[in-house]
Design a protein around this motif. Structure first.
Motif, mmCIF file in Angstrom:
data_model
loop_
_atom_site.group_PDB
_atom_site.id
_atom_site.type_symbol
_atom_site.label_atom_id
_atom_site.label_comp_id
_atom_site.label_asym_id
_atom_site.label_seq_id
_atom_site.Cartn_x
_atom_site.Cartn_y
_atom_site.Cartn_z
ATOM 1 N N PHE A 1 57.373 -0.908 2.833
ATOM 2 C CA PHE A 1 58.234 -1.887 3.493
ATOM 3 C C PHE A 1 58.119 -3.251 2.831
ATOM 4 N N GLU A 2 59.133 -4.069 3.095
ATOM 5 C CA GLU A 2 59.041 -5.493 2.803
ATOM 6 C C GLU A 2 59.388 -6.212 4.092
ATOM 7 N N ALA A 3 58.741 -7.341 4.310
ATOM 8 C CA ALA A 3 58.995 -8.152 5.490
ATOM 9 C C ALA A 3 59.374 -9.548 5.033
ATOM 10 N N LYS A 4 60.224 -10.205 5.812
ATOM 11 C CA LYS A 4 60.601 -11.576 5.530
ATOM 12 C C LYS A 4 60.378 -12.412 6.784
ATOM 13 N N VAL A 5 59.687 -13.525 6.581
ATOM 14 C CA VAL A 5 59.479 -14.474 7.670
ATOM 15 C C VAL A 5 59.273 -15.839 7.043
ATOM 16 N N LYS A 6 59.911 -16.828 7.582
ATOM 17 C CA LYS A 6 59.785 -18.203 7.089
ATOM 18 C C LYS A 6 60.069 -18.293 5.587
ATOM 19 N N GLY A 7 60.971 -17.435 5.093
ATOM 20 C CA GLY A 7 61.338 -17.469 3.692
ATOM 21 C C GLY A 7 60.360 -16.794 2.753
ATOM 22 N N TYR A 8 59.309 -16.178 3.269
ATOM 23 C CA TYR A 8 58.307 -15.514 2.444
ATOM 24 C C TYR A 8 58.477 -14.008 2.515
ATOM 25 N N ARG A 9 58.013 -13.323 1.473
ATOM 26 C CA ARG A 9 58.092 -11.864 1.398
ATOM 27 C C ARG A 9 56.687 -11.275 1.394
ATOM 28 N N VAL A 10 56.497 -10.251 2.214
ATOM 29 C CA VAL A 10 55.239 -9.521 2.275
ATOM 30 C C VAL A 10 55.562 -8.046 2.080
ATOM 31 N N PHE B 1 54.174 -4.079 2.317
ATOM 32 C CA PHE B 1 53.126 -3.299 2.965
ATOM 33 C C PHE B 1 53.503 -1.830 3.009
ATOM 34 N N THR B 2 52.487 -0.984 3.148
ATOM 35 C CA THR B 2 52.680 0.445 3.325
ATOM 36 C C THR B 2 52.023 0.852 4.631
ATOM 37 N N GLY B 3 52.573 1.894 5.221
ATOM 38 C CA GLY B 3 52.006 2.420 6.456
ATOM 39 C C GLY B 3 51.937 3.935 6.396
ATOM 40 N N SER B 4 50.842 4.502 6.843
ATOM 41 C CA SER B 4 50.663 5.955 6.847
ATOM 42 C C SER B 4 50.993 6.512 8.228
ATOM 43 N N PRO B 5 51.287 7.818 8.303
ATOM 44 C CA PRO B 5 51.549 8.404 9.618
ATOM 45 C C PRO B 5 50.308 8.395 10.513
ATOM 46 N N GLY B 6 49.119 8.294 9.930
ATOM 47 C CA GLY B 6 47.883 8.256 10.708
ATOM 48 C C GLY B 6 47.531 6.881 11.238
ATOM 49 N N ALA C 1 50.618 -10.137 -0.089
ATOM 50 C CA ALA C 1 51.498 -11.304 -0.079
ATOM 51 C C ALA C 1 50.889 -12.361 -0.979
ATOM 52 N N TYR C 2 51.607 -12.728 -2.025
ATOM 53 C CA TYR C 2 51.179 -13.796 -2.926
ATOM 54 C C TYR C 2 49.733 -13.631 -3.399
#
Length: 124
Positions: A41-50, A52-57, A64-65
């Motif tokens: 995934f990518e997330a956007k908040v306050k103009g920044y990009r983070v 991340f990955t998530g597992s089913p477990g 980020a930066y």
């Protein structure tokens, strides 16, 4: 740059998120949220990009930066809860998620719009 404030805000603010952003079909049900994982995934908040990955477990890994963190996700009723070791100092941040276009969207208790989307699937 305040990585802590960016990261803490990125995933599901400290209070239950409110549905003040128009959604396509209301909040996602628990089964719909859990189907998002595994994923990148990518997330956007306050103009920044983070990223991340998530597992089913329930495992999470984010960046980020040049800053990395690990954490976990879990469901509490229909709310998705996320805990990051450093970014949220081990505190759970929970909220209901809705869809808006190709993004999953919520608004935290401080009115910040939080957006994230899958990056490992073709986007429309």
């Amino acid at each position: 740059m305040a990585i802590r404030s960016i990261s803490a805000a990125v995933l599901f603010g400290a209070a239950v998120l409110t549905a003040t952003v128009p959604a396509e079909a209301g909040s996602l049900a628990k089964g719909e949220v859990t189907k998002l994982f595994p994923g990148q995934f990518e997330a956007k908040v306050k103009g920044y990009r983070v990223s991340f990955t998530g597992s089913p477990g329930g495992a999470l890994a984010g960046q980020a930066y040049g800053q990395k963190d690990k954490g976990r996700w879990y469901m509490q009723g229909s709310a998705l809860c996320v805990v990051w070791n450093k970014w949220t100092k081990g505190k759970a941040h929970c909220g209901e998620i809705s869809r808006q276009g190709g993004w999953y969207v919520a608004v935290n208790g401080e009115g910040e719009v939080l957006k994230f989307r899958r990056t490992d699937l073709a986007q429309n």
